[in-house]
Design a protein around this motif. Sequence first.
Motif, PDB file in Angstrom:
ATOM      1  N   VAL A 121       0.837  -1.203   0.000  1.00  0.00           N
ATOM      2  CA  VAL A 121       0.000   0.000   0.000  1.00  0.00           C
ATOM      3  C   VAL A 121       0.873   1.254   0.000  1.00  0.00           C
ATOM      4  N   LEU A 122       1.938   1.246   0.794  1.00  0.00           N
ATOM      5  CA  LEU A 122       2.799   2.431   0.885  1.00  0.00           C
ATOM      6  C   LEU A 122       3.573   2.698  -0.396  1.00  0.00           C
ATOM      7  N   GLN A 123       3.745   1.695  -1.239  1.00  0.00           N
ATOM      8  CA  GLN A 123       4.493   1.872  -2.483  1.00  0.00           C
ATOM      9  C   GLN A 123       3.617   2.351  -3.639  1.00  0.00           C
ATOM     10  N   THR A 124       2.347   2.546  -3.389  1.00  0.00           N
ATOM     11  CA  THR A 124       1.451   2.990  -4.458  1.00  0.00           C
ATOM     12  C   THR A 124       1.578   4.494  -4.693  1.00  0.00           C
ATOM     13  N   LYS A 125       1.132   4.903  -5.869  1.00  0.00           N
ATOM     14  CA  LYS A 125       1.132   6.332  -6.201  1.00  0.00           C
ATOM     15  C   LYS A 125       0.142   7.082  -5.318  1.00  0.00           C
ATOM     16  N   LYS A 126      -0.954   6.428  -4.980  1.00  0.00           N
ATOM     17  CA  LYS A 126      -1.954   7.047  -4.110  1.00  0.00           C
ATOM     18  C   LYS A 126      -1.342   7.372  -2.747  1.00  0.00           C
ATOM     19  N   ALA A 127      -0.600   6.425  -2.197  1.00  0.00           N
ATOM     20  CA  ALA A 127       0.034   6.653  -0.891  1.00  0.00           C
ATOM     21  C   ALA A 127       1.040   7.801  -0.973  1.00  0.00           C
ATOM     22  N   LEU A 130      -5.643  -0.316 -10.412  1.00  0.00           N
ATOM     23  CA  LEU A 130      -7.028  -0.146  -9.986  1.00  0.00           C
ATOM     24  C   LEU A 130      -7.369   1.313  -9.708  1.00  0.00           C
ATOM     25  N   ALA A 131      -6.383   2.084  -9.283  1.00  0.00           N
ATOM     26  CA  ALA A 131      -6.613   3.481  -8.917  1.00  0.00           C
ATOM     27  C   ALA A 131      -6.839   4.367 -10.140  1.00  0.00           C
ATOM     28  N   LYS A 132      -6.451   3.884 -11.309  1.00  0.00           N
ATOM     29  CA  LYS A 132      -6.595   4.719 -12.512  1.00  0.00           C
ATOM     30  C   LYS A 132      -7.996   4.808 -12.986  1.00  0.00           C
ATOM     31  N   THR A 135       4.971  -8.597  -3.108  1.00  0.00           N
ATOM     32  CA  THR A 135       4.562  -7.267  -2.647  1.00  0.00           C
ATOM     33  C   THR A 135       4.532  -6.254  -3.790  1.00  0.00           C
ATOM     34  N   LEU A 136       5.587  -6.211  -4.600  1.00  0.00           N
ATOM     35  CA  LEU A 136       5.636  -5.237  -5.695  1.00  0.00           C
ATOM     36  C   LEU A 136       4.556  -5.496  -6.740  1.00  0.00           C
ATOM     37  N   LYS A 137       4.260  -6.761  -6.996  1.00  0.00           N
ATOM     38  CA  LYS A 137       3.205  -7.104  -7.955  1.00  0.00           C
ATOM     39  C   LYS A 137       1.856  -6.584  -7.458  1.00  0.00           C
ATOM     40  N   VAL A 138       1.604  -6.784  -6.178  1.00  0.00           N
ATOM     41  CA  VAL A 138       0.342  -6.322  -5.600  1.00  0.00           C
ATOM     42  C   VAL A 138       0.272  -4.800  -5.642  1.00  0.00           C
ATOM     43  N   SER A 139       1.372  -4.144  -5.339  1.00  0.00           N
ATOM     44  CA  SER A 139       1.422  -2.687  -5.372  1.00  0.00           C
ATOM     45  C   SER A 139       1.133  -2.167  -6.781  1.00  0.00           C
ATOM     46  N   ALA A 140       1.722  -2.800  -7.773  1.00  0.00           N
ATOM     47  CA  ALA A 140       1.476  -2.394  -9.165  1.00  0.00           C
ATOM     48  C   ALA A 140       0.007  -2.583  -9.535  1.00  0.00           C
ATOM     49  N   GLU A 141      -0.595  -3.654  -9.080  1.00  0.00           N
ATOM     50  CA  GLU A 141      -2.009  -3.903  -9.355  1.00  0.00           C
ATOM     51  C   GLU A 141      -2.901  -2.879  -8.645  1.00  0.00           C
ATOM     52  N   LEU A 142      -2.514  -2.484  -7.449  1.00  0.00           N
ATOM     53  CA  LEU A 142      -3.266  -1.446  -6.736  1.00  0.00           C
ATOM     54  C   LEU A 142      -3.224  -0.146  -7.518  1.00  0.00           C
ATOM     55  N   ASP A 143      -2.051   0.174  -8.082  1.00  0.00           N
ATOM     56  CA  ASP A 143      -1.925   1.383  -8.898  1.00  0.00           C
ATOM     57  C   ASP A 143      -2.820   1.306 -10.133  1.00  0.00           C
TER      58      ASP A 143
END
Length: 169
Positions: free
Chosen positions: A33-39, A167-169, A157-165
């Motif tokens: 979560v902390l590695q996302t652009k949203k964070a 979804l945010a688009k 972790t990085l794969k999940v972070s990329a997927e979170l990013d």
Amino acid sequence: MITKQLLAGVALTLMASLAFADRVAVFDAQGAVLQTKKAAKVMETLKAKPEYAELTAQVESLQADLKAMAKEQENKGMTWSQEQAMDHRKKMEYVQADLQLAVKKLQAENSAVLSRLMQESQESLREILGKLVQTEGIDIVIPAQGVIYANPKSDITLKVSAELDKLAK
């Protein structure tokens, strides 16, 4: 004695389940979560707030004051009377207490933001993890905090972070 036997039994059960697992993955939810652009945006917004910037400046100022006071004590302390030394020590304790309070306030602000981000991301994390488990044939996902060593290839972790990013688009 019983506790040791119980712990040994749990460890053996865990080891046995790991032995039969084809693919084990390590995951750090907070890190993802902390590695996302949203964070990053949320943290920038937090740091831009006047109260947060003021607290940060206060922490830095108090740290500098403590450092200067310690240097002064090192340079002049031998020439001070017992009363002067006690006064200086008391001043340092006050500055240290102020510093600890300011740091706690900063930590509370950071913690509140992190808690909100984690709460907002829970459902997305579950969905993404579910998809990754299926697509990559993962048998077991272990929290990264409980792992002593893991091959970096097993960390998702990085794969999940990329997927979170995504979804945010």
